[in-house]
Design a protein around this motif. Structure first.
Motif: not given
Ligand code: 3SL
Length: 233
Positions: A26-28, A80-82, A99-104
């Motif tokens: 989970v990365d809300i 992006g990540n929207s 790829t994301t900072t925390n989620g992946t």
């Protein structure tokens, strides 16, 4: 009775045995909310990457490249990540490298689990049905922020536990704490999260609509599951 636990940061994963569990990553705000949205809008698969360059290299294999670093779209990436970006008809039937900072990072730390699924408020009820029907104990892995605890992922853990409370016993204190926190916040999640660090971080980037959207309950009924190296339905 099956058991449920919560790992409050990927940096605590070494404390948990995961090879016999279903992990809910989970990365809300906003990675797993984007993934849920993408599948609800017809994406074929999402391959998660920790490394930017590995993710970028998938372009030549026909993947859309997507994700962020520190909340900002990566130069040269398609998306992006929207979550709103993943509602595009043009993405239907396509594959995404993400790829994301925390989620992946949280996904990478979960590899080796019996099953890995994606959780968000957007697919809360469908996810809880999936876990109820499943035969494994569950670990909810909160992506947090660079190893730190965050409120929004913990609230989601509490919301999921509230749905599952009759079918699972709670291990340790983290699931109890998540449930208490959620019960305090649930009448107005947006308001409760006003002071949350990532809400402020996103607001500084003028990202406001995404927050409300990512806190919407049960908009979608998809449950993305990791199959091999890609999430699929
Ligand atoms: O860290 C992450 O995985 C992202 O979801 C963070 S952001 O909301 O895109 O900044």
């Amino acid at each position: 009775m099956k058991r449920i636990d919560v790992c409050l940061s990927p940096d605590l994963m070494h404390l948990y045995k995961t090879d016999d569990r279903t992990i809910v990553v989970v990365d809300i705000l906003r990675a797993t909310s984007c993934m849920t949205t993408a599948f609800a809008h017809g994406i074929q698969s999402i391959m998660p990457f920790e490394s930017l360059e590995d993710c970028r290299s998938m372009k030549k294999h026909g993947y859309f490249t997507s994700g962020e670093r520190d909340g900002k779209k990566v130069d040269g990436f398609d998306l992006g990540n929207s979550p709103f970006e993943y509602m595009n008809e043009k993405l239907k039937g396509h594959k995404i490298a993400f790829t994301t900072t925390n989620g992946t990072h949280a996904i990478a730390r979960s590899i080796g689990a019996r099953e890995i699924v994606i959780g968000s408020f957007l697919n809360l009820s469908s996810l809880s049905e999936h876990l109820s029907k499943g035969i494994y104990d569950v670990l909810i892995v909160c992506a947090g922020w660079k190893g730190r605890f965050n409120l929004e992922d913990t609230l989601f853990a509490g919301a999921l536990i509230e749905k599952l409370i009759d079918k699972f016993s709670l291990e340790c204190d983290a699931p109890h704490a998540s449930l208490h926190l959620y019960r305090q916040a649930k009448s107005n999640l947006v308001d409760f999260l006003k002071e949350a660090s990532h809400v402020k971080r996103l607001a500084n980037l003028n990202i406001v609509e995404d927050i409300k959207f990512c806190l919407t309950m049960d908009k979608y009924s998809v449950v993305p599951v990791l199959k091999g190296s890609e999430f699929q339905l």
